[in-house]
Design a protein around this motif. Structure first.
Motif, PDB file in Angstrom:
ATOM      1  N   HIS A  30     -25.790  10.595   9.499  1.00  0.00           N
ATOM      2  CA  HIS A  30     -24.703  11.659   9.390  1.00  0.00           C
ATOM      3  C   HIS A  30     -23.222  11.038   9.529  1.00  0.00           C
ATOM      4  CE1 HIS A  30     -22.042  14.847  10.532  1.00  0.00           C
ATOM      5  NE2 HIS A  30     -22.103  15.058   9.300  1.00  0.00           N
ATOM      6  N   ASN A  31     -22.929  10.473  10.655  1.00  0.00           N
ATOM      7  CA  ASN A  31     -21.427   9.915  10.593  1.00  0.00           C
ATOM      8  C   ASN A  31     -21.512   8.576  11.420  1.00  0.00           C
ATOM      9  OD1 ASN A  31     -18.885  10.440  10.362  1.00  0.00           O
ATOM     10  ND2 ASN A  31     -18.472  11.226  12.560  1.00  0.00           N
TER      11      ASN A  31
ATOM     12  N   THR B 149     -22.988   7.416  13.665  1.00  0.00           N
ATOM     13  CA  THR B 149     -22.776   7.009  15.277  1.00  0.00           C
ATOM     14  C   THR B 149     -24.163   6.649  15.880  1.00  0.00           C
ATOM     15  OG1 THR B 149     -21.533   9.137  14.942  1.00  0.00           O
ATOM     16  CG2 THR B 149     -22.035   8.561  17.285  1.00  0.00           C
TER      17      THR B 149
ATOM     18  N   CYS C 140     -29.743  14.693  16.419  1.00  0.00           N
ATOM     19  CA  CYS C 140     -28.689  13.853  16.850  1.00  0.00           C
ATOM     20  C   CYS C 140     -27.785  14.649  17.910  1.00  0.00           C
ATOM     21  CB  CYS C 140     -27.809  13.329  15.733  1.00  0.00           C
ATOM     22  SG  CYS C 140     -26.426  12.300  16.237  1.00  0.00           S
TER      23      CYS C 140
ATOM     24  N   VAL D 155     -24.855  14.435  18.580  1.00  0.00           N
ATOM     25  CA  VAL D 155     -23.419  14.160  18.062  1.00  0.00           C
ATOM     26  C   VAL D 155     -23.129  15.676  17.453  1.00  0.00           C
ATOM     27  CG1 VAL D 155     -21.490  13.391  16.903  1.00  0.00           C
ATOM     28  CG2 VAL D 155     -23.145  11.976  18.164  1.00  0.00           C
ATOM     29  N   HIS D 156     -23.757  15.964  16.356  1.00  0.00           N
ATOM     30  CA  HIS D 156     -23.445  17.304  15.581  1.00  0.00           C
ATOM     31  C   HIS D 156     -24.932  18.046  15.413  1.00  0.00           C
ATOM     32  CE1 HIS D 156     -20.443  14.449  14.001  1.00  0.00           C
ATOM     33  NE2 HIS D 156     -19.529  15.426  14.630  1.00  0.00           N
ATOM     34  N   MET D 157     -25.982  17.523  16.082  1.00  0.00           N
ATOM     35  CA  MET D 157     -27.197  18.190  16.019  1.00  0.00           C
ATOM     36  C   MET D 157     -27.851  18.173  14.827  1.00  0.00           C
ATOM     37  SD  MET D 157     -27.411  19.146  19.342  1.00  0.00           S
ATOM     38  CE  MET D 157     -28.405  20.253  19.708  1.00  0.00           C
ATOM     39  N   TYR D 158     -27.744  17.575  13.917  1.00  0.00           N
ATOM     40  CA  TYR D 158     -28.446  17.420  12.794  1.00  0.00           C
ATOM     41  C   TYR D 158     -29.993  16.909  13.040  1.00  0.00           C
ATOM     42  CZ  TYR D 158     -24.736  17.366   9.333  1.00  0.00           C
ATOM     43  OH  TYR D 158     -23.432  17.973   8.452  1.00  0.00           O
TER      44      TYR D 158
HETATM   45  S1  FES Z   1     -23.240  11.760  13.763  1.00  0.00           S
HETATM   46 FE1  FES Z   1     -23.385  13.806  12.956  1.00  0.00          FE
HETATM   47  S2  FES Z   1     -25.383  14.399  13.578  1.00  0.00           S
HETATM   48 FE2  FES Z   1     -25.410  12.423  13.988  1.00  0.00          FE
END
Ligand code: FES
Length: 118
Positions: A52-53, A55, A70, A72-75
């Motif tokens: 996603h990002n 990270t 994840c 960070v943004h829970m994807y």
């Molecule tokens: S960096 Fe955004 S969900 Fe993983």
């Protein structure tokens, strides 16, 4: 390493350590990272970098069944296929795992992505 396919794999950790800790962040000599997870008797290996990002936090992801979120943004991604639950982003890379005695090996990536390679 021999020429019968074993050289496609790289040793990531010991099985004993993985079972004790539940998850391990593996860092290859190249700097590439993979999250190795022991979940209900199964072993999964995924790229530490979230698609996603980009990270590098998947080793801190929240495991739910055979999925990982994840932090960070829970994807949510499948630990088996790497697919995002709603196909909104590219799949998370997954790696084949092989066990030999007490050693856990993961398959080296066949292609490279941004700064990641074993
Ligand atoms: S960096 Fe955004 S969900 Fe993983």
């Amino acid at each position: 390493m021999n020429m019968n396919g074993t050289d496609k794999f790289i040793r990531a950790c010991s099985l004993t350590e993985l079972k004790e800790k539940g998850r391990i962040l593996f860092t290859a000599d190249s700097g590439g990272e993979a999250a190795i997870l022991f979940v209900k008797g199964k072993i999964y290996a995924v790229d530490n970098v979230c698609p996603h990002n980009h990270t590098p936090k998947m080793h801190l992801g929240i495991v739910s069944g055979s999925d990982i979120l994840c932090p960070v943004h829970m994807y949510k991604f499948s630990l088996i296929t790497g697919k995002h639950s709603e196909n909104q982003v590219n799949p998370l890379r997954t790696y084949k795992v092989k066990i030999e005695d007490d050693d856990v090996f993961i398959e080296k990536p066949q292609t490279t992505s941004f700064n990641f390679d074993f």
